[in-house]
Scaffold this active site. Structure first.
Site, mmCIF file in Angstrom:
data_model
loop_
_atom_site.group_PDB
_atom_site.id
_atom_site.type_symbol
_atom_site.label_atom_id
_atom_site.label_comp_id
_atom_site.label_asym_id
_atom_site.label_seq_id
_atom_site.Cartn_x
_atom_site.Cartn_y
_atom_site.Cartn_z
ATOM 1 N N ARG A 120 0.836 -1.205 0.000
ATOM 2 C CA ARG A 120 0.000 0.000 0.000
ATOM 3 C C ARG A 120 0.869 1.252 0.000
ATOM 4 N NH1 ARG A 120 -5.031 -1.943 0.314
ATOM 5 N NH2 ARG A 120 -5.118 -4.008 1.286
ATOM 6 N N ASP A 121 0.452 2.233 -0.809
ATOM 7 C CA ASP A 121 1.187 3.501 -0.868
ATOM 8 C C ASP A 121 1.090 4.198 0.486
ATOM 9 O OD1 ASP A 121 2.063 5.499 -3.488
ATOM 10 O OD2 ASP A 121 1.780 6.413 -1.508
ATOM 11 N N ILE A 122 2.200 4.758 0.921
ATOM 12 C CA ILE A 122 2.264 5.408 2.229
ATOM 13 C C ILE A 122 1.455 6.707 2.253
ATOM 14 C CG2 ILE A 122 4.321 6.858 1.874
ATOM 15 C CD1 ILE A 122 5.395 5.635 4.527
ATOM 16 N N ASN A 159 4.549 6.487 -13.692
ATOM 17 C CA ASN A 159 5.205 7.775 -13.883
ATOM 18 C C ASN A 159 6.653 7.545 -14.287
ATOM 19 O OD1 ASN A 159 2.878 9.209 -13.061
ATOM 20 N ND2 ASN A 159 3.422 8.937 -10.909
ATOM 21 N N HIS A 168 7.523 1.276 -10.764
ATOM 22 C CA HIS A 168 6.348 0.866 -9.980
ATOM 23 C C HIS A 168 5.092 1.215 -10.762
ATOM 24 C CE1 HIS A 168 7.713 4.873 -8.751
ATOM 25 N NE2 HIS A 168 6.432 5.199 -8.586
ATOM 26 N N HIS A 192 1.215 2.175 -10.161
ATOM 27 C CA HIS A 192 0.201 2.564 -9.173
ATOM 28 C C HIS A 192 -1.119 1.899 -9.559
ATOM 29 C CE1 HIS A 192 2.345 6.232 -7.493
ATOM 30 N NE2 HIS A 192 2.963 6.127 -8.644
HETATM 31 P P1 AMP Z 1 5.961 8.174 -8.052
HETATM 32 O O1 AMP Z 1 5.734 9.617 -7.690
HETATM 33 O O2 AMP Z 1 5.217 7.676 -9.228
HETATM 34 O O3 AMP Z 1 7.449 7.881 -8.137
HETATM 35 O O4 AMP Z 1 5.385 7.331 -6.841
HETATM 36 C C1 AMP Z 1 6.100 7.022 -5.694
HETATM 37 C C2 AMP Z 1 5.109 6.642 -4.657
HETATM 38 O O5 AMP Z 1 5.784 5.968 -3.626
HETATM 39 C C3 AMP Z 1 4.377 7.813 -4.026
HETATM 40 O O6 AMP Z 1 2.987 7.693 -4.252
HETATM 41 C C4 AMP Z 1 4.745 7.702 -2.551
HETATM 42 O O7 AMP Z 1 3.682 8.054 -1.701
HETATM 43 C C5 AMP Z 1 5.124 6.244 -2.428
HETATM 44 N N1 AMP Z 1 6.043 5.905 -1.364
HETATM 45 C C6 AMP Z 1 7.208 6.515 -1.072
HETATM 46 N N2 AMP Z 1 7.810 5.892 -0.034
HETATM 47 C C7 AMP Z 1 7.003 4.858 0.318
HETATM 48 C C8 AMP Z 1 7.058 3.843 1.309
HETATM 49 N N3 AMP Z 1 8.086 3.755 2.172
HETATM 50 N N4 AMP Z 1 6.044 2.953 1.398
HETATM 51 C C9 AMP Z 1 4.993 3.049 0.538
HETATM 52 N N5 AMP Z 1 4.889 3.966 -0.427
HETATM 53 C C10 AMP Z 1 5.870 4.872 -0.532
#
Ligand code: AMP
Length: 113
Positions: A29-31, A86, A99, A101
């Site tokens: 899950r996204d933080i 992205n 990654h 989403h």
């Molecule tokens: P992006 O902006 O497409 O690179 O997405 C990176 C995503 O990683 C963002 O939505 C962040 O909220 C998420 N993120 C960053 N660190 C963590 C973490 N430790 N655990 C879960 N999600 C994270």
């Protein structure tokens, strides 16, 4: 490529809210969730972004299969969802480890910002 927080999550050095794992991929899950369901599907292998993927390897198909399966298990398959990748600064990428989403659980607007 430079070490990222997602590599550390893959190695178990940083905790995550894990949703799914197999030998090739990890989903958690996204933080900072942007929707009721916001899950990241990543390859365990270090890949900087979508442009670095070997499209002959089957890895991208695997990640999408995992995302679609999670959408079912999260109960959003019928209502619909969005898969987002992205790439780079203008693409909004903040973590340089590929990654996908998975976003859903509410109507999502278009176009994105
Ligand atoms: P992006 O902006 O497409 O690179 O997405 C990176 C995503 O990683 C963002 O939505 C962040 O909220 C998420 N993120 C960053 N660190 C963590 C973490 N430790 N655990 C879960 N999600 C994270």
């Amino acid at each position: 490529m430079a070490e990222t927080i997602f590599s550390k999550i893959v190695r178990g050095e940083i905790p995550c809210d894990k949703v799914y794992e197999d030998n090739l991929s990890l989903a958690f899950r996204d933080i900072n969730p942007q929707a009721p369901v916001h899950i990241l599907i990543i390859p365990k292998k270090d890949l900087e972004d979508i442009s670095k993927i070997d499209t002959e390897s089957g890895l991208l198909e695997h990640l999408i299969r995992v995302a679609n399966q999670i959408a079912v298990s999260e109960g959003i398959a019928e209502s619909g969802y969005r898969l987002v990748v992205n790439k780079g600064a203008h693409g909004g990428q903040t973590v340089n480890h590929l990654h996908i989403h998975l976003l859903g659980g509410r109507p999502l607007t278009w176009p994105p910002g």
